[in-house]
Design a protein around this motif. Structure first.
Motif, PDB file in Angstrom:
ATOM      1  N   ALA A 186      17.064  19.206  -4.747  1.00  0.00           N
ATOM      2  CA  ALA A 186      18.519  19.305  -4.725  1.00  0.00           C
ATOM      3  C   ALA A 186      19.033  19.940  -6.018  1.00  0.00           C
ATOM      4  CB  ALA A 186      19.147  17.931  -4.520  1.00  0.00           C
ATOM      5  N   ASP A 201      24.830  16.761  -5.431  1.00  0.00           N
ATOM      6  CA  ASP A 201      24.094  15.498  -5.516  1.00  0.00           C
ATOM      7  C   ASP A 201      25.099  14.366  -5.586  1.00  0.00           C
ATOM      8  OD1 ASP A 201      21.218  14.461  -7.505  1.00  0.00           O
ATOM      9  OD2 ASP A 201      22.313  13.465  -5.904  1.00  0.00           O
ATOM     10  N   LYS A 216      20.385  16.352   1.860  1.00  0.00           N
ATOM     11  CA  LYS A 216      21.814  16.597   1.669  1.00  0.00           C
ATOM     12  C   LYS A 216      22.417  17.368   2.849  1.00  0.00           C
ATOM     13  CE  LYS A 216      21.122  14.832  -2.394  1.00  0.00           C
ATOM     14  NZ  LYS A 216      21.393  13.407  -2.607  1.00  0.00           N
TER      15      LYS A 216
END
Length: 496
Positions: free
Chosen positions: A69, A76, A21
């Motif tokens: 995450a 997300d 991410k």
């Protein structure tokens, strides 16, 4: 003194880097066992925290996949897992997978480049980042994941050493035969299994009456041949909130523990099959409340991983024990009467199923029940009712379509969702399987409760009429056509 500090600053560590991410992370290279693609087949684990994606089988070892995450609260985008990588982290014999977007490179970091954080609250499972590596004058930051802290995340410690877990499973299974037979079923699409002798019977869903002891786990009670049995929500026991209310397609497993009976609601009855205790693989359990309920994982040919349940550990919760105790005490007079009635009964266990009509075979005549194999081999010159043969654990099984054998009209030729009942070998050692539309239940039937042959059935097929041994009623009052095992195998053997 200055020379010693200089030496310390020159100490280098090797790290494997990953991205997630838009963030960059590193793991000590010595703790990274390997990096694999995100598995195609992953299994949801009951009683698991939301930051655990599931578990998968890596060359005979069950690996939980940690969703970093979710654990760290990183936004997300709900994308697919197709391109994800999984780093397998191994510390002290415990292996855990950590998912990332992409792998990076192997980097060296001097001591002076590393800033360590103080992990003050070890109970805070999000504190898996122990420090950072600063590069490019602080413009590039690698967050350092602490492998030992990942292993210490709540409930992952339950994994322990695989060798120790294996020893524990062997100890609990050693009193059983080398080959065991189990019943597999599903709860919220999670495949579960229980040793067949642990199940008293399996009945179709029926009206659940209100109970004075109803709770979140106990939904009420059912009446089974005059005996009152509390019915529990298996999905809630497993820590899963059911997506739907109780429905008529579900089944109730009747379990006997000591002198107490209780029912467990499951969504479907899948199969009856064998497993070897030395093939039971350890699985992670993520709750201290019922940590011993899972014996491990077993591999099924069609269903993949199935979780093996220890029935004696389902009731390790005091609340559930109190429910069964309270019911047994208040309805003790009914139980006493039931015991008296058993003297005059001849109860036998039967598997009931459908292929155009409601049929039954004795449990003792059935070897196992499997999904329809994908690799049925057509045999040249075989009659139209013989689908072919299947190699089941190095034994050839002749699979027959009983609808065609008995002249019962078929609505379609699709095999999806159907089952194959593998019969016990005949006197010549031949193995046969019969194709059925669905498995209905496993029930105890009073053999004294016989009925006259229905005229409708008599008119369907003379061959079928000849292969019927009894017509009796099940617990719901429905007629069950009991087939003669000897007649079926004799007919198949004559027409192969």
């Amino acid at each position: 003194m200055e020379a010693q500090e200089l030496e310390v600053n020159k100490v280098t560590h090797m790290y494997a880097s990953f991205s997630l991410k838009g963030n960059e992370f590193v793991l000590d290279i010595n703790a990274v066992q390997e990096v694999v693609n995100y598995p195609e087949s992953i299994f949801s684990m009951p009683l698991a925290p939301d930051y655990l994606d599931g578990i998968f089988n890596l060359r005979g070892m069950i690996i939980p996949i940690l969703n970093l995450a979710k654990l760290l609260g990183i936004a997300d985008d709900n994308g697919t897992n197709d391109n994800l990588k999984v780093a397998i982290v191994n510390i002290d014999g415990i292996s855990v997978g950590v998912s990332f977007d992409t792998t990076g490179e192997i980097i060296k970091a001097d001591h002076c480049e590393v800033s360590n954080f103080d992990i003050s609250d070890e109970s805070d499972e999000s504190q898996v980042v122990k420090g950072a590596i600063k590069r490019d004058n602080g413009n590039r930051i690698y967050q350092i994941l602490e492998p030992s802290q990942i292993i210490k995340i709540r409930n992952l410690a339950r994994l322990g050493s695989y060798d120790a877990f294996r020893e524990g499973v062997d100890t609990r299974l050693k009193v059983q035969a080398r080959q065991n037979k189990c019943i597999s079923f599903r709860v919220n699409d999670i495949p579960l299994a229980i040793e067949i002798t642990s199940v008293n019977e399996i009945i179709n869903m029926q009206e659940i009456e209100h109970s004075a002891f109803s709770s979140k786990l106990c939904l009420g009670l059912v009446n089974l041949r005059g005996m009152t049995i509390p019915v529990l929500s298996f999905s809630r026991i497993l820590g899963i909130e059911s997506s739907s209310e109780v429905n008529n397609d579900q089944k109730i497993l009747i379990i006997k523990l000591g002198s107490e009976f209780f029912g467990l609601i499951v969504d479907s009855l899948d199969a009856i099959t064998f497993y070897s205790d030395d093939k039971v693989m350890p699985v992670p359990v993520f709750s201290s409340i019922r940590s011993h309920m899972f014996l491990g994982g077993i591999e099924a040919e069609e269903n993949g991983m199935t979780f093996l349940i220890d029935h004696s550990e389902i009731l390790n919760n005091d609340e559930i024990k109190q429910i069964t105790k309270s019911h047994s005490e208040i309805y003790q007079s009914q139980k006493d009467e039931e015991e008296k009635e058993k003297v005059a009964r001849q109860l036998e266990s039967y598997v009931t199923f459908n292929f155009g009509y409601h049929f039954g075979l004795s449990v003792s005549e059935i070897r196992e029940i499997i999904e329809v194999p994908k690799d049925i081999l057509k045999t040249p010159g075989a009659p139209s009712h013989v689908l072919g043969v299947h190699d089941l654990r190095e034994q050839l099984i002749t699979i027959v379509n009983p609808k065609k054998m008995y002249g019962i009209e078929e609505s379609d030729d699709e095999l999806g969702g159907k089952k194959v009942i593998i019969l016990e070998a005949d006197e010549r050692g031949e193995n046969y399987g019969i194709l059925v539309d669905e498995i209905d239940s496993i029930v105890k039937i009073d053999m004294l409760n016989k009925m006259k042959m229905p005229s409708l059935l008599s008119n369907v097929s003379g061959k079928l009429n000849q292969d019927v041994s009894e017509i009796i009623r099940d617990i719901n009052g429905s007629g069950v056509v009991i087939l003669s095992f000897e007649a079926i195998v004799r007919r198949i053997g004559m027409t192969k």
